[in-house]
Scaffold this active site. Structure first.
Site, mmCIF file in Angstrom:
data_model
loop_
_atom_site.group_PDB
_atom_site.id
_atom_site.type_symbol
_atom_site.label_atom_id
_atom_site.label_comp_id
_atom_site.label_asym_id
_atom_site.label_seq_id
_atom_site.Cartn_x
_atom_site.Cartn_y
_atom_site.Cartn_z
ATOM 1 C CD GLN A 53 3.119 -6.155 -7.193
ATOM 2 O OE1 GLN A 53 2.289 -5.498 -6.588
ATOM 3 N NE2 GLN A 53 4.177 -5.625 -7.790
ATOM 4 C CB CYS A 83 4.669 -1.912 -1.646
ATOM 5 S SG CYS A 83 3.360 -1.024 -0.805
ATOM 6 C CE LYS A 122 6.604 -1.405 -9.766
ATOM 7 N NZ LYS A 122 5.667 -0.966 -8.752
ATOM 8 C CG HIS A 154 9.045 3.215 -8.729
ATOM 9 N ND1 HIS A 154 8.053 3.420 -7.795
ATOM 10 C CD2 HIS A 154 9.258 4.437 -9.283
ATOM 11 C CE1 HIS A 154 7.692 4.692 -7.785
ATOM 12 N NE2 HIS A 154 8.423 5.334 -8.676
ATOM 13 C CG ASN A 194 7.086 1.886 -12.632
ATOM 14 O OD1 ASN A 194 7.174 1.939 -11.404
ATOM 15 N ND2 ASN A 194 6.013 2.322 -13.282
ATOM 16 N N GLY A 195 8.153 4.557 -13.663
ATOM 17 C CA GLY A 195 8.196 5.780 -12.865
ATOM 18 C C GLY A 195 8.107 7.014 -13.737
ATOM 19 N N GLY A 196 6.963 7.698 -13.661
ATOM 20 C CA GLY A 196 6.817 8.983 -14.342
ATOM 21 C C GLY A 196 6.780 8.895 -15.860
ATOM 22 N NE ARG A 217 2.211 7.896 -10.157
ATOM 23 C CZ ARG A 217 3.174 8.532 -9.516
ATOM 24 N NH1 ARG A 217 2.876 9.311 -8.500
ATOM 25 N NH2 ARG A 217 4.436 8.383 -9.883
HETATM 26 C C1 LIG Z 1 -2.898 4.042 -6.101
HETATM 27 C C2 LIG Z 1 -1.602 3.310 -6.367
HETATM 28 C C3 LIG Z 1 -1.488 1.989 -5.965
HETATM 29 C C4 LIG Z 1 -0.301 1.284 -6.216
HETATM 30 N N1 LIG Z 1 -0.237 -0.032 -5.882
HETATM 31 C C5 LIG Z 1 0.860 -0.764 -6.222
HETATM 32 C C6 LIG Z 1 0.906 -2.180 -6.020
HETATM 33 O O1 LIG Z 1 -0.051 -2.798 -5.548
HETATM 34 N N2 LIG Z 1 2.045 -2.830 -6.390
HETATM 35 C C7 LIG Z 1 3.115 -2.169 -6.954
HETATM 36 O O2 LIG Z 1 4.110 -2.807 -7.302
HETATM 37 N N3 LIG Z 1 3.080 -0.854 -7.161
HETATM 38 C C8 LIG Z 1 1.998 -0.142 -6.818
HETATM 39 N N4 LIG Z 1 1.960 1.218 -7.073
HETATM 40 C C9 LIG Z 1 3.136 1.861 -7.663
HETATM 41 C C10 LIG Z 1 3.064 1.837 -9.193
HETATM 42 O O3 LIG Z 1 3.030 0.525 -9.682
HETATM 43 C C11 LIG Z 1 4.283 2.549 -9.796
HETATM 44 O O4 LIG Z 1 5.448 1.838 -9.427
HETATM 45 C C12 LIG Z 1 4.432 3.981 -9.354
HETATM 46 O O5 LIG Z 1 3.192 4.658 -9.324
HETATM 47 C C13 LIG Z 1 5.383 4.738 -10.293
HETATM 48 O O6 LIG Z 1 4.989 4.594 -11.645
HETATM 49 P P1 LIG Z 1 4.080 5.674 -12.429
HETATM 50 O O7 LIG Z 1 4.789 6.994 -12.297
HETATM 51 O O8 LIG Z 1 3.997 5.148 -13.828
HETATM 52 O O9 LIG Z 1 2.766 5.681 -11.711
HETATM 53 C C14 LIG Z 1 0.798 1.925 -6.835
HETATM 54 C C15 LIG Z 1 0.652 3.262 -7.240
HETATM 55 C C16 LIG Z 1 -0.526 3.945 -7.011
HETATM 56 C C17 LIG Z 1 -0.649 5.381 -7.464
#
Ligand SMILES: Cc1cc2nc3c(=O)[nH]c(=O)nc-3n(C[C@H](O)[C@H](O)[C@H](O)COP(=O)(O)O)c2cc1C
Length: 332
Positions: A53, A83, A122, A154, A194-196, A217
């Protein structure tokens, strides 16, 4: 995910799933062009299929980075347009690019011109007041015309001012419907939701609407949930290892890395390995405070205490595995 999906975490994930696509942390183009490339890019061949990425908004620099990614053996390049961190915002990339779809398309086009690797994006469902299905659809259409090959969305908008990155992962409500709708509008484009999302059953439900599921996560909190994904979603050989066997393999691997980075950093990806199992707190403590004061032996002892614990082994055994079809991925 920054400070999460480093090569050691990805190595651990590969003990659990061989078919799932894994993502690196986001690497800004400036870091890659001017920093220590081996440190940023090296990976174990076992980690493939692996997506690098990138964060950036300059087509030339992104193209150069995509070329480097191909030379390094990555399977795909993913552009971060999601981001909301202030550092990224000031650099005018990340989620702020959602308001500039033509610029994103130019970036994607430049990367496509530099490599034959798939270029994926993304992004969020919107930012600030740019928050309507029509604008989201316009973003996807323009970026797809630039050559974007998969959209990992997301399912939340981001507020670029007012919310911290952490709040932006929790506060804006989830909106899965718009991503399902995107699939209806553009049936030939692959969409990854993606998300949750966490757990095989939730993955299966989303796969009835879209092409792939990204777990962020949840992969960190409970990596073992991926143990039946190869069989269930890819029709591949089931993983037959128990949590304890995976833990042992991981500690052996970390032993080979000892001295090259602080142990607590090397093992941070394994904190959730025994999530939901009696003794999981003991394991977390061993990987944190235990390793800090007593080294790897603290983790080895914690592992041995599970070995005699038939409950943890039977929960982790192959009888958990089911079969099916689909494509979950682990979030970057
Ligand atoms: C500690 C942390 C670091 C993250 N770093 C990135 C990243 O480098 N690039 C990215 O696209 N998303 C990043 N995210 C977002 C996750 O990829 C994801 O989109 C977001 O947490 C929602 O998905 P989830 O609910 O499955 O965690 C990060 C999330 C967390 C918690």
């Amino acid at each position: 995910m920054m400070d999460v999906t480093d090569r050691h975490f990805r190595w651990l994930m590969r003990q659990l799933t061989r078919s799932t696509l894994l993502y690196t942390e986001m690497i800004p183009t400036a870091a890659l062009l001017h920093g220590d490339r081996s440190q940023l890019l090296d990976f174990d061949p076992i980690e493939s299929p692996l997506s690098l990425q990138l964060g950036g908004d300059d087509p030339k620099r992104l193209a150069e980075c995509a070329r480097i990614a191909a030379d390094w053996g990555y399977d795909e390049v993913n552009l971060n347009v999601g981001c909301p961190s202030s550092r990224v915002k000031e650099g005018c990339f990340g989620a702020s690019l959602m308001g500039r779809p033509e610029d994103v398309a130019r970036c994607v086009e430049a990367m496509r011109g530099a490599t034959s690797l798939p270029i994926t994006v993304k992004h969020r469902t919107g930012i600030d007041d740019l928050d309507s299905y029509e604008l989201l659809e316009r973003f996807v259409r323009i970026v797809a015309e630039g050559g974007g090959e998969r959209f990992s969305v997301h399912a939340r908008k981001a507020w670029l001012s007012g919310l911290s990155p952490k709040q932006n992962r929790n506060v804006p409500p989830l909106n899965y419907d718009w991503i399902y709708r995107l699939k209806g509008t553009f049936p030939s484009y692959p969409f990854e939701i993606n998300g949750g999302i966490t757990g095989g059953d939730a993955v299966a439900e989303h796969l009835s609407h879209v092409d792939a599921v990204m777990i962020g996560r949840g992969a960190q909190d409970d990596p073992f949930q991926f143990a039946d994904f190869d069989a269930r979603f890819f029709g591949a050989e089931p993983a037959t290892r128990t949590r304890v066997e995976v833990g042992r393999a991981f500690l052996d691997y970390i032993g080979r890395w000892q001295g090259r980075a602080p142990l607590q950093i090397l093992v941070r990806g394994a904190h959730g390995l025994f999530s939901g199992i009696p003794g999981s707190r003991r394991w977390r403590r061993a990987l944190g405070e235990g390793i800090r004061t007593r080294g790897l032996v603290a983790a080895e002892e914690a592992l041995e205490s599970f070995s005699g614990d038939s409950e943890s082994d039977s929960l982790a055994g192959p009888q958990e595995l089911k079969t099916g079809a689909g494509a979950p991925t682990q979030g970057s």
